[in-house]
Write a protein that holds these residues in place. Sequence first.
Motif, PDB file in Angstrom:
ATOM      1  N   GLY A  78       0.784  -1.214   0.000  1.00 60.03           N
ATOM      2  CA  GLY A  78       0.000   0.000   0.000  1.00 60.03           C
ATOM      3  C   GLY A  78       0.827   1.280   0.000  1.00 60.03           C
ATOM      4  O   GLY A  78       0.285   2.374  -0.202  1.00 60.03           O
TER       5      GLY A  78
ATOM      6  N   THR B  66      -5.416  -8.492  -2.264  1.00 63.08           N
ATOM      7  CA  THR B  66      -6.802  -8.411  -1.812  1.00 63.08           C
ATOM      8  C   THR B  66      -7.296  -9.815  -1.447  1.00 63.08           C
ATOM      9  O   THR B  66      -6.700 -10.825  -1.849  1.00 63.08           O
ATOM     10  N   PRO B  67      -8.383  -9.902  -0.693  1.00 56.64           N
ATOM     11  CA  PRO B  67      -8.969 -11.219  -0.431  1.00 56.64           C
ATOM     12  C   PRO B  67      -9.262 -12.005  -1.720  1.00 56.64           C
ATOM     13  O   PRO B  67      -9.108 -13.228  -1.753  1.00 56.64           O
ATOM     14  N   LYS B  68      -9.677 -11.294  -2.779  1.00 53.83           N
ATOM     15  CA  LYS B  68      -9.943 -11.972  -4.065  1.00 53.83           C
ATOM     16  C   LYS B  68      -8.649 -12.534  -4.648  1.00 53.83           C
ATOM     17  O   LYS B  68      -8.635 -13.656  -5.180  1.00 53.83           O
ATOM     18  N   ASP B  69      -7.546 -11.778  -4.576  1.00 55.18           N
ATOM     19  CA  ASP B  69      -6.248 -12.289  -5.033  1.00 55.18           C
ATOM     20  C   ASP B  69      -5.896 -13.582  -4.309  1.00 55.18           C
ATOM     21  O   ASP B  69      -5.474 -14.576  -4.919  1.00 55.18           O
TER      22      ASP B  69
ATOM     23  N   THR C 235       2.061  -3.420  -4.146  1.00 54.38           N
ATOM     24  CA  THR C 235       0.800  -4.164  -4.200  1.00 54.38           C
ATOM     25  C   THR C 235       0.391  -4.671  -2.830  1.00 54.38           C
ATOM     26  O   THR C 235       1.203  -5.223  -2.074  1.00 54.38           O
ATOM     27  N   ARG C 236      -0.860  -4.487  -2.535  1.00 53.91           N
ATOM     28  CA  ARG C 236      -1.462  -5.041  -1.319  1.00 53.91           C
ATOM     29  C   ARG C 236      -2.439  -6.117  -1.769  1.00 53.91           C
ATOM     30  O   ARG C 236      -3.493  -5.806  -2.337  1.00 53.91           O
TER      31      ARG C 236
ATOM     32  N   MET D  27      -5.107 -11.204   6.762  1.00 50.80           N
ATOM     33  CA  MET D  27      -5.465 -10.046   5.930  1.00 50.80           C
ATOM     34  C   MET D  27      -6.656  -9.279   6.524  1.00 50.80           C
ATOM     35  O   MET D  27      -6.658  -8.051   6.572  1.00 50.80           O
TER      36      MET D  27
END
Length: 224
Positions: A32, A78-81, A75-76, A219
């Motif tokens: 981030g 994401t839960p989707k990643d 890059t942070r 996360m």
Amino acid sequence: MPRIATEKQKCLSRVAYDRIKVMILQKELMPGQFINESQLQETLELGRTPVREAVLALAQDRLVTIHPRKGIEVTRPTPKDIHDIFEIRGIMEPAILRQCCGMVDPQWAVDMRALLQGHADDTASNAGETAAPLIDLDNRFHLELVDVFHNQYASNLMRSLVDFLNLIRVTAWSADRYQTSNREHIDILDAILEKDVDRACRLMEEHIQLSYQEAIHTMMHASF
């Protein structure tokens, strides 16, 4: 002469890429965080072109995101990643292991087990050990098992996941997860050495699912 200059430029770009990636994976640059090319040039003591090429390559590998007029964001995940990368691993790796379990070189399994056990023993007596050696071993364990399948597409896919997996590990794993994961690898190898295919595949499925759950849990409770 131009060719020599081009080769030198490629070398400097690779140096810049490797050093920035290490800074990200060692959390010197935090998920981030926004940075700019001028800061990187000063930190790395490199020129504009190799740093720019390194940033473009890192963006292609999804380790940074380039925002026009705002800068470069580390890059942070994401839960989707996290969901997507562990979903494909959960489909692919147990299936590959089932196909090639009997093809695994027993000496490789014994040697890998010894390396993993050595780190488990070292950490038991040295709480200050960094996660880096276990991350490297984690990658070797999974990559080399997939390579046993002798399928170039499976191997290439697994290698394409490694850098982003490392980012997930350093961003969304607790310190204890490294050692737990290490022990899970040892259990999988024991099942392979005992030629218990069903158990080896079940343990692999559980290992990937537990890694996913740890990443999601950390996360959701993290503050960056």
